[in-house]
Design a protein around this motif. Structure first.
Motif, PDB file in Angstrom:
ATOM      1  N   GLY A 141       0.439  -1.085  -0.275  1.00  0.00           N
ATOM      2  CA  GLY A 141      -0.481   0.079   0.414  1.00  0.00           C
ATOM      3  C   GLY A 141       0.940   1.080  -0.124  1.00  0.00           C
ATOM      4  O   GLY A 141       0.365   2.415   0.421  1.00  0.00           O
ATOM      5  N   LEU A 142       1.956   1.192  -0.787  1.00  0.00           N
ATOM      6  CA  LEU A 142       2.986   2.157  -0.801  1.00  0.00           C
ATOM      7  C   LEU A 142       2.997   2.947  -2.247  1.00  0.00           C
ATOM      8  O   LEU A 142       3.938   2.984  -2.579  1.00  0.00           O
ATOM      9  CB  LEU A 142       4.083   1.682   0.653  1.00  0.00           C
ATOM     10  CG  LEU A 142       4.632   1.078   1.287  1.00  0.00           C
ATOM     11  CD1 LEU A 142       5.851   0.827   1.600  1.00  0.00           C
ATOM     12  CD2 LEU A 142       3.982   2.068   2.311  1.00  0.00           C
ATOM     13  N   ASN A 143       1.637   3.382  -2.392  1.00  0.00           N
ATOM     14  CA  ASN A 143       1.835   3.713  -3.208  1.00  0.00           C
ATOM     15  C   ASN A 143       2.701   4.717  -4.250  1.00  0.00           C
ATOM     16  O   ASN A 143       3.222   4.859  -5.062  1.00  0.00           O
ATOM     17  CB  ASN A 143       0.596   3.670  -4.550  1.00  0.00           C
ATOM     18  CG  ASN A 143      -0.315   2.728  -4.670  1.00  0.00           C
ATOM     19  OD1 ASN A 143       0.285   1.811  -4.349  1.00  0.00           O
ATOM     20  ND2 ASN A 143      -1.350   2.766  -4.134  1.00  0.00           N
TER      21      ASN A 143
ATOM     22  N   LEU B  84      19.432   2.996  -7.507  1.00  0.00           N
ATOM     23  CA  LEU B  84      18.876   2.149  -6.447  1.00  0.00           C
ATOM     24  C   LEU B  84      19.517   2.335  -5.804  1.00  0.00           C
ATOM     25  O   LEU B  84      18.594   2.394  -4.422  1.00  0.00           O
ATOM     26  CB  LEU B  84      19.934   1.336  -7.079  1.00  0.00           C
ATOM     27  CG  LEU B  84      19.377   0.805  -9.116  1.00  0.00           C
ATOM     28  CD1 LEU B  84      20.097  -0.927  -9.931  1.00  0.00           C
ATOM     29  CD2 LEU B  84      17.771  -0.172  -8.907  1.00  0.00           C
ATOM     30  N   GLY B  85      20.535   3.098  -4.622  1.00  0.00           N
ATOM     31  CA  GLY B  85      20.777   2.580  -3.644  1.00  0.00           C
ATOM     32  C   GLY B  85      20.679   4.350  -2.861  1.00  0.00           C
ATOM     33  O   GLY B  85      19.186   3.874  -1.336  1.00  0.00           O
ATOM     34  N   GLY B  86      19.716   4.740  -3.455  1.00  0.00           N
ATOM     35  CA  GLY B  86      19.150   6.119  -2.808  1.00  0.00           C
ATOM     36  C   GLY B  86      17.780   5.584  -2.705  1.00  0.00           C
ATOM     37  O   GLY B  86      17.081   5.588  -1.415  1.00  0.00           O
ATOM     38  N   LEU B  87      17.542   4.700  -3.751  1.00  0.00           N
ATOM     39  CA  LEU B  87      16.156   4.292  -3.625  1.00  0.00           C
ATOM     40  C   LEU B  87      15.676   3.851  -2.534  1.00  0.00           C
ATOM     41  O   LEU B  87      14.630   3.672  -1.977  1.00  0.00           O
ATOM     42  CB  LEU B  87      15.195   3.935  -5.210  1.00  0.00           C
ATOM     43  CG  LEU B  87      14.958   4.342  -6.221  1.00  0.00           C
ATOM     44  CD1 LEU B  87      15.220   3.686  -7.387  1.00  0.00           C
ATOM     45  CD2 LEU B  87      14.009   5.915  -5.685  1.00  0.00           C
ATOM     46  N   SER B  88      16.492   2.542  -2.156  1.00  0.00           N
ATOM     47  CA  SER B  88      16.499   2.198  -0.966  1.00  0.00           C
ATOM     48  C   SER B  88      16.407   1.807   0.097  1.00  0.00           C
ATOM     49  O   SER B  88      15.775   1.817   0.895  1.00  0.00           O
ATOM     50  CB  SER B  88      17.308   0.257  -1.578  1.00  0.00           C
ATOM     51  OG  SER B  88      19.155   0.975  -0.639  1.00  0.00           O
ATOM     52  N   LEU B  89      17.228   3.520   0.590  1.00  0.00           N
ATOM     53  CA  LEU B  89      16.672   4.179   1.580  1.00  0.00           C
ATOM     54  C   LEU B  89      15.550   5.148   1.313  1.00  0.00           C
ATOM     55  O   LEU B  89      15.019   4.826   3.090  1.00  0.00           O
ATOM     56  CB  LEU B  89      18.108   4.998   1.673  1.00  0.00           C
ATOM     57  CG  LEU B  89      19.434   4.282   1.818  1.00  0.00           C
ATOM     58  CD1 LEU B  89      20.207   5.585   1.868  1.00  0.00           C
ATOM     59  CD2 LEU B  89      19.953   3.309   3.062  1.00  0.00           C
ATOM     60  N   GLN B  90      15.506   5.028   0.937  1.00  0.00           N
ATOM     61  CA  GLN B  90      13.881   6.074   0.130  1.00  0.00           C
ATOM     62  C   GLN B  90      12.901   5.109   0.833  1.00  0.00           C
ATOM     63  O   GLN B  90      11.773   5.592   1.997  1.00  0.00           O
ATOM     64  CB  GLN B  90      14.047   6.842  -0.875  1.00  0.00           C
ATOM     65  CG  GLN B  90      12.400   7.386  -0.829  1.00  0.00           C
ATOM     66  CD  GLN B  90      12.353   7.624  -2.541  1.00  0.00           C
ATOM     67  OE1 GLN B  90      12.205   6.755  -3.365  1.00  0.00           O
ATOM     68  NE2 GLN B  90      11.916   8.665  -2.843  1.00  0.00           N
ATOM     69  N   GLY B  91      13.295   4.254   0.022  1.00  0.00           N
ATOM     70  CA  GLY B  91      11.808   2.514   0.850  1.00  0.00           C
ATOM     71  C   GLY B  91      11.860   3.270   2.839  1.00  0.00           C
ATOM     72  O   GLY B  91      11.111   2.285   3.511  1.00  0.00           O
ATOM     73  N   ALA B  92      13.273   2.335   2.756  1.00  0.00           N
ATOM     74  CA  ALA B  92      13.706   2.337   4.318  1.00  0.00           C
ATOM     75  C   ALA B  92      12.628   2.532   5.057  1.00  0.00           C
ATOM     76  O   ALA B  92      12.922   2.834   6.816  1.00  0.00           O
ATOM     77  CB  ALA B  92      15.250   1.981   4.400  1.00  0.00           C
TER      78      ALA B  92
ATOM     79  N   PRO C  92      11.436  -3.061   6.781  1.00  0.00           N
ATOM     80  CA  PRO C  92      12.195  -4.231   6.033  1.00  0.00           C
ATOM     81  C   PRO C  92      12.094  -3.721   4.416  1.00  0.00           C
ATOM     82  O   PRO C  92      12.754  -4.609   3.718  1.00  0.00           O
ATOM     83  CB  PRO C  92      10.469  -4.552   6.340  1.00  0.00           C
ATOM     84  CG  PRO C  92       9.643  -4.721   7.186  1.00  0.00           C
ATOM     85  CD  PRO C  92       9.933  -2.482   8.116  1.00  0.00           C
ATOM     86  N   MET C  93      12.105  -2.752   3.918  1.00  0.00           N
ATOM     87  CA  MET C  93      12.056  -2.639   2.624  1.00  0.00           C
ATOM     88  C   MET C  93      13.325  -2.534   2.064  1.00  0.00           C
ATOM     89  O   MET C  93      13.895  -2.671   1.026  1.00  0.00           O
ATOM     90  CB  MET C  93      11.963  -1.657   2.181  1.00  0.00           C
ATOM     91  CG  MET C  93      10.010  -1.465   1.690  1.00  0.00           C
ATOM     92  SD  MET C  93       9.482  -2.802   1.054  1.00  0.00           S
ATOM     93  CE  MET C  93       7.518  -2.296   0.786  1.00  0.00           C
TER      94      MET C  93
END
Length: 340
Positions: free
Chosen positions: A179-181, A221-229, A234-235
């Motif tokens: 649900g994290l659209n 990709l690293g930045g997107l992973s931290l943004q999600g976290a 768990p992201m």
């Protein structure tokens, strides 16, 4: 999701610009000439990754315009990623000493972290851990390693593009299920940017990505992973799982070369995927294999972490163990004259 209509436009920009870059490289003889450390045998134009950079920066502007990403994330990501692309472009067309490249990489990583808020608290075996300044240092090392390993792993036709698209589309699925659209736009439009380039880079490649594209992909990709976290702890584990093929091969190879006392910044072709491509005498089976591992092994584990309560660290271990066995099987980090 006002940006959905932009997906074919972003992919089209990448596709068209890659074709122009290929013609430019051919006219100026900007070719990657095969040598003893190459995984290809035919002179091929290089520098096509610039198309990914331009397409995604355009897409990021659209996301900001439509209020899909906050100003801090926009400035942090675009400035840092552009700096990495410029460093890679300069290195593609000349040579920058390793120490200056590394300084530029850390500067870009610190910039990105400063705008993004640093390293988020993580969920570790059921406990939420805030690592403070130690976490920020770890995050900088993570970003620099990810952008460099992406450069190391961009050695055969299509592999870096397929990995990026699998990771991004996998993350989109995870965000949708959770649900994290509001987080879907970044990885979705990055996948579109890569898709236009992949047409020209799919085996047999008509143009190579170059350091400008691979380093750019790594830090984004690293930045997107931290943004999600920052939104869902768990992201971070999920992104580490989705990027597992590249992380395991590059890290395993690095440590084996370090233990032998080799200069790890020098070019080589001793990654598992490079040994595998020589064993099969083709790039296509290896690139397709990476996609299959992502789709049928890593993505289901990431779903279990984000939706079904599997501990993130345990999920990473579960995901990485078979990848380590594959790295050993395909002699990752062995001396290059070893039997294949």
């Amino acid at each position: 999701m006002n940006y959905v209509w932009c997906i074919p436009i972003v992919a089209g920009i990448s596709f068209f610009l890659t074709s122009r870059l290929r013609n430019y490289a051919l006219s100026r003889s900007l070719m990657d000439i095969p040598n003893a450390r190459s995984s290809h045998s035919t002179p091929t134009p290089r520098g096509g990754g610039v198309a990914i950079v331009v397409a995604f920066l355009f897409a990021s502007g659209l996301l900001f315009y439509f209020d899909e990403i906050p100003l801090a994330n926009f400035l942090g990501m675009t400035v840092a990623a552009t700096a990495i692309a410029v460093i890679g472009f300069m290195d593609d067309h000349g040579h920058i000493a390793a120490r200056w490249r590394l300084l530029g990489h850390f500067t870009a990583a610190v910039w990105l972290l400063g705008w993004m808020g640093g390293f988020p608290p993580i969920a570790l075996f059921g406990v939420h851990v805030d690592m403070g300044w130690a976490g920020h240092v770890l995050a900088a090392l993570y970003l620099v390693w990810l952008l460099n390993l992406y450069n190391f792993m961009d050695g055969i036709d299509g592999i870096a593009s397929v990995e990026a698209m699998c990771a991004c589309l996998g993350a989109c699925l995870l965000y949708w299920l959770a649900g994290l659209n509001n987080l879907i736009g970044g990885p979705l439009l990055l996948a579109a940017s890569v898709a236009g380039f992949l047409y020209w880079n799919f085996p047999p490649a008509k143009i190579f990505m170059g350091d400008a594209g691979s380093g750019f992909l790594g830090i984004v990709l690293g930045g997107l992973s931290l943004q999600g976290a920052w939104v869902s702890a768990p992201m971070l584990w999920a992104w580490l799982i989705l990027l597992g093929v590249f992380i395991v091969d590059a890290t395993f190879t690095l440590f084996r070369r370090l233990f032998r006392g080799e200069k790890v910044h020098e070019a080589h072709r001793s990654h598992a995927y490079q040994f595998a491509s020589r064993r099969f005498s083709r790039h296509l089976p290896v690139t397709i294999g990476v996609g299959m591992i992502n789709l049928f092994w890593l993505l289901p584990i990431a779903v279990c972490v984000t939706r079904f309560g599997l501990d993130g660290a345990s999920g990473v271990i579960l995901a990485y163990v078979p990848l380590i066995f594959l790295a050993i099987k395909f002699r990752a980090g062995n001396e290059e004259d070893s039997a294949v």
